[in-house]
Design a protein around this motif. Structure first.
Motif, mmCIF file in Angstrom:
data_model
loop_
_atom_site.group_PDB
_atom_site.id
_atom_site.type_symbol
_atom_site.label_atom_id
_atom_site.label_comp_id
_atom_site.label_asym_id
_atom_site.label_seq_id
_atom_site.Cartn_x
_atom_site.Cartn_y
_atom_site.Cartn_z
ATOM 1 N N SER A 80 -33.820 -32.852 4.580
ATOM 2 C CA SER A 80 -33.348 -33.779 3.561
ATOM 3 C C SER A 80 -33.065 -33.058 2.239
ATOM 4 N N ASP A 81 -33.878 -32.053 1.923
ATOM 5 C CA ASP A 81 -33.626 -31.270 0.708
ATOM 6 C C ASP A 81 -32.340 -30.450 0.832
ATOM 7 N N LEU A 82 -32.070 -29.908 2.014
ATOM 8 C CA LEU A 82 -30.800 -29.194 2.220
ATOM 9 C C LEU A 82 -29.630 -30.174 2.117
ATOM 10 N N ARG A 151 -25.915 -29.982 -7.314
ATOM 11 C CA ARG A 151 -27.108 -29.821 -8.146
ATOM 12 C C ARG A 151 -27.488 -31.148 -8.778
ATOM 13 N N ARG A 152 -28.662 -31.150 -9.413
ATOM 14 C CA ARG A 152 -29.096 -32.362 -10.105
ATOM 15 C C ARG A 152 -28.453 -32.484 -11.484
ATOM 16 N N SER A 153 -27.866 -31.409 -11.952
ATOM 17 C CA SER A 153 -27.532 -31.306 -13.376
ATOM 18 C C SER A 153 -26.093 -31.655 -13.738
ATOM 19 N N ILE A 214 -29.489 -35.874 -5.227
ATOM 20 C CA ILE A 214 -30.918 -35.634 -4.959
ATOM 21 C C ILE A 214 -31.268 -36.459 -3.732
ATOM 22 N N ASP A 215 -32.297 -36.054 -2.992
ATOM 23 C CA ASP A 215 -32.750 -36.932 -1.915
ATOM 24 C C ASP A 215 -33.875 -37.812 -2.440
ATOM 25 N N VAL A 216 -33.911 -39.047 -1.940
ATOM 26 C CA VAL A 216 -34.861 -40.035 -2.452
ATOM 27 C C VAL A 216 -36.161 -39.912 -1.664
ATOM 28 N N SER A 217 -37.084 -39.109 -2.181
ATOM 29 C CA SER A 217 -38.377 -38.944 -1.521
ATOM 30 C C SER A 217 -39.471 -39.714 -2.253
ATOM 31 N N ASP A 218 -39.348 -39.834 -3.560
ATOM 32 C CA ASP A 218 -40.401 -40.465 -4.365
ATOM 33 C C ASP A 218 -40.010 -41.837 -4.903
HETATM 34 MG MG LIG Z 1 -35.888 -33.306 -2.693
#
Ligand SMILES: [Mg+2]
Length: 329
Positions: A80-82, A151-153, A214-218
């Motif tokens: 998921s992070d990839l 990226r997140r930015s 971003i992946d939604v983990s939190d």
């Molecule tokens: Mg992540």
């Protein structure tokens, strides 16, 4: 796994039996499990995307979690992070800390892990085993064309905020597992918690379209917050636009708030931003995917994350995502 196990050699030797099987055999793996290091032929024209995740028994998963689900999820959270970077997965390494070397447990864990590895052509190329409280660390690596990683930015004011799939199902399943009343369609919900689908193909399709991802983990509140912070922008999210399955929508009705889809966590969907002029391209590339994607808000210059109702009224909530350390911003 590359080296002879450090503890209880005879016992841990059986680990090799479960993890050295060539389930996936990639051409770019010159030397896999069995020596001091793996030898990997990284393509010179691509960037290497690398990530690592640790799952601790009793913290990240219940001690009674089925080992097959645990193996699957270990691979899933890393992939998921990839996906969130738009990278194509290639290699994985596994560090296992086990209280005992239970052959049946290891066989089930490996089966879950390899099921998803096979699906995404990921080869397990090495790792390590030690004795101790059950802790699972996996590192995965993948490739992305230079400069194309998400990226997140990169979010800018005016960009539209999107999420893939729907939100809150895994958190609702977790509530049930922890003793809440059985929700409708419970089996499907448990599947969402135990076997999330990493959005690898979707992430790759977003290259050149999304400005940030971003992946939604939190929980989307926390994870969108990371995008906003990294990008130096704010956003308003319309809570009534949050995509939810029927069971989650029914629970939101009961709860009288949107905490479940906002801060539920473990969805492993993608949250991303798209400039308005690329929205048609997004719809175009997304047509081939089974999961939907939905616009939930818009980026603004004013920093911070605000919530609104469809009527335009502000919706006030203290809902935040999962905090790894109390006191974390
Ligand atoms: Mg992540």
């Amino acid at each position: 796994l590359n080296e002879a196990p450090r503890v209880a050699l005879g016992e841990f030797d059986l680990i090799r039996r479960y993890f050295a099987r060539p389930v996936v055999s990639r051409k770019d793996v010159r030397l896999g499990i069995g020596d001091d290091c793996a030898l990997l032929a990284a393509p010179g024209d691509l960037e290497l995307a690398a990530t690592i995740d640790t799952l601790v028994a009793g913290v990240h998963f219940g001690v009674d979690t089925h080992p097959r689900d645990l193996g699957y999820k270990t691979m899933a959270v890393n992939l998921s992070d990839l996906a969130a970077m738009g990278a194509e997965p290639a290699w994985a390494m596994l560090a296992l800390t086990l209280p005992t070397a239970d052959g049946e447990w290891l066989a089930e864990f490996a089966a879950g892990l390899f099921r998803l590895a096979e699906e995404h052509d990921v080869q397990l190329v090495g790792g390590d085993t030690t004795r101790g409280p059950l802790t699972i660390t996996m590192q995965v690596q993948g490739f992305v064309p230079p400069g194309q990683a998400l990226r997140r930015s990169g979010a800018r004011p005016g960009d539209l905020v999107y999420v893939s799939g729907d939100l809150g199902a895994a958190a609702l399943a977790l509530r049930w597992r922890q003793g809440a009343a059985e929700p409708p369609d419970a089996a499907a919900l448990m599947e969402r918690l135990d076997r999330p689908r990493p959005r690898i193909l979707e992430g790759r399709a977003l290259r050149g379209i999304a400005t940030a991802a971003i992946d939604v983990s939190d929980g989307v509140a926390a994870d969108l917050g990371h995008i906003l912070q990294a990008s130096g922008v704010g956003a308003t999210v319309c809570v009534e636009d949050l995509p939810m399955c029927e069971a989650v929508a029914a629970q939101v009705e009961l709860d009288g708030n949107w905490d479940l889809p906002l801060s539920g966590g473990e969805d492993y969907e993608l949250c991303f931003t798209v400039p308005p002029e690329r929205e048609a391209d997004l719809q175009d590339v997304w047509r081939r995917f089974a999961c939907g994607c939905r616009r939930i808000g818009v980026c603004e210059e004013a920093p911070g994350l605000r919530y609104a109702l469809a009527s335009g009224d502000l919706y006030v909530t203290a809902a935040r995502g999962y905090q790894h350390f109390s006191g974390e911003a």
